[in-house]
Design a protein around this motif. Structure first.
Motif, PDB file in Angstrom:
ATOM      1  N   MET A   1       1.103  -1.070  -0.020  1.00  0.00           N
ATOM      2  CA  MET A   1      -0.025  -0.009   0.057  1.00  0.00           C
ATOM      3  C   MET A   1       0.861   1.288   0.025  1.00  0.00           C
ATOM      4  O   MET A   1       0.449   2.206  -0.767  1.00  0.00           O
ATOM      5  N   LEU A   2       1.919   1.067   0.860  1.00  0.00           N
ATOM      6  CA  LEU A   2       2.775   2.471   0.990  1.00  0.00           C
ATOM      7  C   LEU A   2       3.393   2.489  -0.443  1.00  0.00           C
ATOM      8  O   LEU A   2       3.568   3.691  -1.028  1.00  0.00           O
TER       9      LEU A   2
ATOM     10  N   HIS B   1       4.467   5.601  -5.257  1.00  0.00           N
ATOM     11  CA  HIS B   1       4.724   5.650  -6.780  1.00  0.00           C
ATOM     12  C   HIS B   1       3.675   6.407  -7.496  1.00  0.00           C
ATOM     13  O   HIS B   1       3.798   7.198  -8.473  1.00  0.00           O
ATOM     14  N   ASN B   2       2.232   6.279  -6.784  1.00  0.00           N
ATOM     15  CA  ASN B   2       1.262   7.309  -7.690  1.00  0.00           C
ATOM     16  C   ASN B   2       1.431   8.622  -7.555  1.00  0.00           C
ATOM     17  O   ASN B   2       1.322   9.510  -8.529  1.00  0.00           O
ATOM     18  N   LEU B   3       1.832   9.095  -6.459  1.00  0.00           N
ATOM     19  CA  LEU B   3       2.290  10.476  -6.061  1.00  0.00           C
ATOM     20  C   LEU B   3       3.401  10.917  -6.938  1.00  0.00           C
ATOM     21  O   LEU B   3       3.489  12.025  -7.562  1.00  0.00           O
ATOM     22  N   GLU B   4       4.423  10.210  -6.968  1.00  0.00           N
ATOM     23  CA  GLU B   4       5.542  10.444  -7.968  1.00  0.00           C
ATOM     24  C   GLU B   4       5.340  10.623  -9.317  1.00  0.00           C
ATOM     25  O   GLU B   4       5.920  11.245 -10.146  1.00  0.00           O
TER      26      GLU B   4
ATOM     27  N   LEU C   1      -3.463  11.194  -3.508  1.00  0.00           N
ATOM     28  CA  LEU C   1      -3.507  10.429  -2.589  1.00  0.00           C
ATOM     29  C   LEU C   1      -5.104  10.036  -2.237  1.00  0.00           C
ATOM     30  O   LEU C   1      -6.086  10.798  -2.881  1.00  0.00           O
ATOM     31  N   ARG C   2      -5.294   8.849  -1.955  1.00  0.00           N
ATOM     32  CA  ARG C   2      -6.657   8.547  -1.656  1.00  0.00           C
ATOM     33  C   ARG C   2      -7.186   9.363  -0.376  1.00  0.00           C
ATOM     34  O   ARG C   2      -6.409  10.311  -0.009  1.00  0.00           O
TER      35      ARG C   2
END
Length: 57
Positions: free
Chosen positions: A1-2, A7-10, A15-16
């Motif tokens: 999850m972390l 990765h999504n932010l980069e 964020l959710r």
């Protein structure tokens, strides 16, 4: 999850609704207590994201 959240932010994502950079830092700190190298790598990445966020505001 972390890993996925960082990765999504980069990659320019968001964020959710139930996540903040502070919560991700807490998860990374917890990981660092068991696996210091991995946890500190995440903490460094999250810190870079915080700096990026502060400079873009």
């Amino acid at each position: 999850m972390l890993r996925a959240a960082v990765h999504n932010l980069e990659a320019g994502g968001k964020l959710r609704a139930d996540e903040t950079l502070n919560t991700l830092s807490g998860y990374a700190a917890w990981i660092a207590s068991a696996e210091p190298e991995l946890g500190h790598a995440y903490l460094d990445r999250i810190e870079r994201l915080q700096v990026q966020q502060e400079t873009s505001v």
